[in-house]
Design an enzyme around this catalytic site. Structure first.
Site, mmCIF file in Angstrom:
data_model
loop_
_atom_site.group_PDB
_atom_site.id
_atom_site.type_symbol
_atom_site.label_atom_id
_atom_site.label_comp_id
_atom_site.label_asym_id
_atom_site.label_seq_id
_atom_site.Cartn_x
_atom_site.Cartn_y
_atom_site.Cartn_z
ATOM 1 N N SER A 31 -5.428 14.749 11.242
ATOM 2 C CA SER A 31 -4.579 13.560 11.367
ATOM 3 C C SER A 31 -4.669 12.894 12.737
ATOM 4 O O SER A 31 -3.931 11.959 13.020
ATOM 5 C CB SER A 31 -3.128 13.922 11.047
ATOM 6 O OG SER A 31 -2.688 14.947 11.904
ATOM 7 N N ASN A 119 5.713 22.277 13.382
ATOM 8 C CA ASN A 119 6.701 21.691 12.470
ATOM 9 C C ASN A 119 7.890 21.082 13.208
ATOM 10 O O ASN A 119 8.306 19.964 12.914
ATOM 11 C CB ASN A 119 7.178 22.736 11.456
ATOM 12 C CG ASN A 119 6.039 23.257 10.592
ATOM 13 O OD1 ASN A 119 4.931 22.723 10.643
ATOM 14 N ND2 ASN A 119 6.295 24.296 9.808
ATOM 15 N N THR A 164 22.624 -25.314 -2.250
ATOM 16 C CA THR A 164 22.799 -24.131 -3.092
ATOM 17 C C THR A 164 21.891 -24.392 -4.283
ATOM 18 O O THR A 164 21.725 -25.559 -4.687
ATOM 19 C CB THR A 164 24.260 -23.947 -3.555
ATOM 20 O OG1 THR A 164 24.643 -25.075 -4.336
ATOM 21 C CG2 THR A 164 25.215 -23.798 -2.379
ATOM 22 N N SER A 286 -7.881 -26.787 6.573
ATOM 23 C CA SER A 286 -8.650 -26.376 5.410
ATOM 24 C C SER A 286 -10.119 -26.618 5.684
ATOM 25 O O SER A 286 -10.479 -27.582 6.354
ATOM 26 C CB SER A 286 -8.202 -27.201 4.201
ATOM 27 O OG SER A 286 -9.236 -27.226 3.230
ATOM 28 N N LYS A 292 -5.464 -31.344 5.588
ATOM 29 C CA LYS A 292 -4.518 -30.238 5.457
ATOM 30 C C LYS A 292 -4.055 -29.650 6.779
ATOM 31 O O LYS A 292 -4.797 -29.544 7.740
ATOM 32 C CB LYS A 292 -5.145 -29.106 4.631
ATOM 33 C CG LYS A 292 -5.307 -29.418 3.161
ATOM 34 C CD LYS A 292 -3.990 -29.516 2.397
ATOM 35 C CE LYS A 292 -3.263 -28.222 2.250
ATOM 36 N NZ LYS A 292 -3.697 -27.355 1.169
ATOM 37 N N ASN A 294 -1.844 -26.200 7.171
ATOM 38 C CA ASN A 294 -1.183 -25.171 6.373
ATOM 39 C C ASN A 294 -0.289 -24.261 7.224
ATOM 40 O O ASN A 294 -0.666 -23.884 8.335
ATOM 41 C CB ASN A 294 -2.244 -24.319 5.663
ATOM 42 C CG ASN A 294 -3.066 -25.143 4.700
ATOM 43 O OD1 ASN A 294 -2.554 -26.065 4.062
ATOM 44 N ND2 ASN A 294 -4.353 -24.843 4.614
ATOM 45 N N TYR A 326 9.006 22.599 5.749
ATOM 46 C CA TYR A 326 7.869 21.705 5.973
ATOM 47 C C TYR A 326 6.828 21.849 4.866
ATOM 48 O O TYR A 326 6.540 22.949 4.408
ATOM 49 C CB TYR A 326 7.219 22.010 7.332
ATOM 50 C CG TYR A 326 5.997 21.132 7.603
ATOM 51 C CD1 TYR A 326 6.127 19.864 8.143
ATOM 52 C CD2 TYR A 326 4.716 21.572 7.269
ATOM 53 C CE1 TYR A 326 5.025 19.055 8.358
ATOM 54 C CE2 TYR A 326 3.600 20.775 7.479
ATOM 55 C CZ TYR A 326 3.762 19.513 8.019
ATOM 56 O OH TYR A 326 2.677 18.711 8.229
ATOM 57 N N GLN A 331 2.882 15.081 6.540
ATOM 58 C CA GLN A 331 1.960 14.475 7.494
ATOM 59 C C GLN A 331 1.695 13.007 7.129
ATOM 60 O O GLN A 331 1.369 12.195 7.982
ATOM 61 C CB GLN A 331 0.649 15.266 7.504
ATOM 62 C CG GLN A 331 -0.454 14.650 8.323
ATOM 63 C CD GLN A 331 -1.572 15.629 8.568
ATOM 64 O OE1 GLN A 331 -1.425 16.556 9.359
ATOM 65 N NE2 GLN A 331 -2.690 15.455 7.886
ATOM 66 N N LYS A 334 3.421 9.283 8.529
ATOM 67 C CA LYS A 334 3.151 8.426 9.691
ATOM 68 C C LYS A 334 2.504 7.085 9.383
ATOM 69 O O LYS A 334 2.960 6.065 9.921
ATOM 70 C CB LYS A 334 2.350 9.206 10.733
ATOM 71 C CG LYS A 334 3.214 10.250 11.407
ATOM 72 C CD LYS A 334 2.393 11.247 12.182
ATOM 73 C CE LYS A 334 3.006 12.612 12.120
ATOM 74 N NZ LYS A 334 2.917 13.227 10.752
HETATM 75 N N1 ARG Z 1 -0.211 17.160 11.716
HETATM 76 C C1 ARG Z 1 0.955 17.732 11.155
HETATM 77 C C2 ARG Z 1 1.901 16.628 10.665
HETATM 78 O O1 ARG Z 1 1.765 15.531 11.110
HETATM 79 C C3 ARG Z 1 1.660 18.596 12.148
HETATM 80 C C4 ARG Z 1 2.433 19.705 11.553
HETATM 81 C C5 ARG Z 1 1.500 20.715 10.985
HETATM 82 N N2 ARG Z 1 2.220 21.861 10.551
HETATM 83 C C6 ARG Z 1 1.663 22.767 9.750
HETATM 84 N N3 ARG Z 1 2.396 23.760 9.405
HETATM 85 N N4 ARG Z 1 0.426 22.634 9.350
HETATM 86 O O2 ARG Z 1 2.756 16.846 9.862
#
Ligand code: ARG
Length: 468
Positions: A31, A119, A164, A286, A292, A294, A326, A331, A334
């Site tokens: 990640s 975690n 309205t 355009s 135009k 826009n 967890y 993950q 994000k």
């Molecule tokens: N990259 C993980 C996340 O964003 C971090 C936590 C990983 N924890 C694990 N037990 N593999 O969630």
């Protein structure tokens, strides 16, 4: 997401494993490409954790300060790395920070993770990030409010139709119109402040799920990180992403508000309405039609809520049915959170520019505000003052509107005789009462569109927003 390049995998769980991770597995599992965004937060959290385990006797004061200064240097160096350092081979930002620290200070770096898990670490990082982002969004929302207040101040008493059902209803002032959006945005500030408070709890010390074995002072740790308090249950703490949902909720509602503003301005900018002229800098032409212009910026602002809600739905659905504590699913929290917050930041800032650079075509607005028989409520109110029950007054005014429509004129252009056929006591002063100025000025109630009230409200907002 890009596939990890090069770099021998430096997994943090090496001991138990003999085989290497499959490349395709790494492509989905790694990640760093996404969570690099959290590098500063990860370092801040790590410094605080070093102090916490120092306080618990795991590290000597000297070790704490060595780790702290190396991490501070790393934070500075990381600022200069614009894109995720994928060639490091690190799985995620947490591994990268630890790997870099150890490369710089040797075996001592490996002590930092004592009593901590990724975690509780990742939950902490994302919360720190969320708190900062809420503060930024509040700043950006306030800047947009200032643009609207400035616009409103310039046109505090200039009339525009109020609608309205998108049918002309009663005239309002442009100042009043602008303040309506200021109020909407004020609620967004409150929502971001709520989301901030939800994020500002410290999970560190929860470890993997059951709580750390080292006697860390979690209250001190929370306050070192600027959080309000520690979380209360370790299982919940590592699996809670409600604060991220709160961020996405606040962003979605704010994006919805922006889309309403954008839609209204797009309509106002059409040739048919022509209430406003948009600045060249936020429009485009355009490739085919030379005439135009826009409203692209506004259209993209209008579109923003789709993305925001998609991201919200993404995370809410992702969390559904997850068992404690967890799970790796988390993950995937994000990308939607980062995307929503980044996008909203741009949209808020561009909206402020659009507002600042928009010109109101005052004559067109006034003509439209005068038209559409939007002063017929005033006529009904006038009759009420003559003792006519409102329902009957409404009926009479409606009939007069019909007569005006048949003649193709405004209500106030009908002769007094026509009025008197409906009610003997109607006097010449009815015409004064139906002027635009009178119609506006009589909405003299708290929150009403009377220019005096609008100026009061603008004054309140000017001081609340620190405007001169
Ligand atoms: N990259 C993980 C996340 O964003 C971090 C936590 C990983 N924890 C694990 N037990 N593999 O969630």
């Amino acid at each position: 997401m890009s596939e990890p390049k090069g770099g021998k995998p430096t997994a943090m769980w090496g001991g138990r494993f003999e085989g290497q991770a499959d490349e395709l597995f790494r492509a989905v599992n790694d990640s760093l490409g996404v969570d690099w965004e959290l590098v500063q937060q990860d370092i801040r959290g790590s410094i605080a954790w070093a102090h916490a385990i120092g306080g618990a006797g795991v590290l000597t004061p000297d070790e704490v300060s060595k780790i702290e200064s190396a991490l501070k240097e790393l934070a500075k160096d990381a600022e200069a790395i614009p894109s995720p350092p994928l060639s490091s081979g690190a799985e995620d930002v947490h591994s990268w920070v630890e790997q870099e620290l150890t490369r710089r200070i040797g075996p001592l770096g490996k002590k930092l993770h004592t009593g901590r898990s990724r975690n509780d670490q990742v939950a902490t990082d994302l919360r720190l990030w969320g708190v900062e982002q809420c503060d930024r969004r509040v700043t950006e929302v306030r800047a947009l409010q200032r643009s609207l207040v400035a616009l409103g101040t310039k046109h505090a008493s200039d009339p525009i139709p109020g609608y309205t059902h998108l049918q002309r209803a009663q005239p309002v002032t442009i100042g009043h119109w602008a303040l309506a959006y200021v109020e909407m945005l004020a609620r967004d500030v409150e929502r971001f402040e709520f989301a901030r408070a939800m994020a500002a709890r410290s999970p560190l010390g929860s470890a993997a799920l059951a709580g750390t074995t080292f006697p860390v002072d979690r209250v001190a740790l929370a306050s070192r990180l600027g959080f309000r308090e520690p979380t209360r249950n370790s299982l919940d703490a590592v699996s809670d992403r409600d604060f991220a949902l709160d961020l996405l909720h606040a962003s979605s509602v704010c994006a919805m508000h922006l889309s309403r503003l954008a839609e209204e301005m797009i309509i106002f900018a059409t040739g048919e309405f022509a209430f406003i002229t948009l600045d060249d800098s936020v429009t485009s032409g355009s490739s085919l039609m030379p005439q135009k212009k826009n409203p692209d910026a506004l259209e993209l602002i209008r579109a923003g809520v789709g993305r925001a809600l998609g991201n919200y739905t993404n995370l809410l659905t992702l969390l559904k049915g997850l068992t404690l504590a967890y799970n790796k699913d988390m993950q995937e929290d994000k990308p939607p959170v980062f995307d929503s917050m980044r996008r909203l930041s741009i949209l808020l800032r561009i909206a402020a520019r659009v507002i600042e650079r928009t010109t109101f075509n005052l004559q067109t607005c006034e003509r439209a505000a005068k038209g559409g028989h939007a002063n017929s409520t005033e006529l009904a109110d006038y009759l009420v003052e003559k003792g006519v029950p409102f329902r009957d007054a409404h009926e009479i005014a409606g009939k007069l509107v019909r007569q005006a429509l048949a003649k193709g004129c405004a209500l106030e252009d009908l002769p007094i005789e026509t009025y008197r056929q409906h009610h003997a006591q109607i006097e010449q002063d009815v015409f004064q009462r139906m002027t635009l100025e009178a119609v506006l000025a009589r909405r003299d109630v708290l929150g009403g569109t009377a220019p005096a009230r609008v100026r009061d409200a603008l004054g309140v907002w000017r001081s609340a927003l620190g405007m001169a």
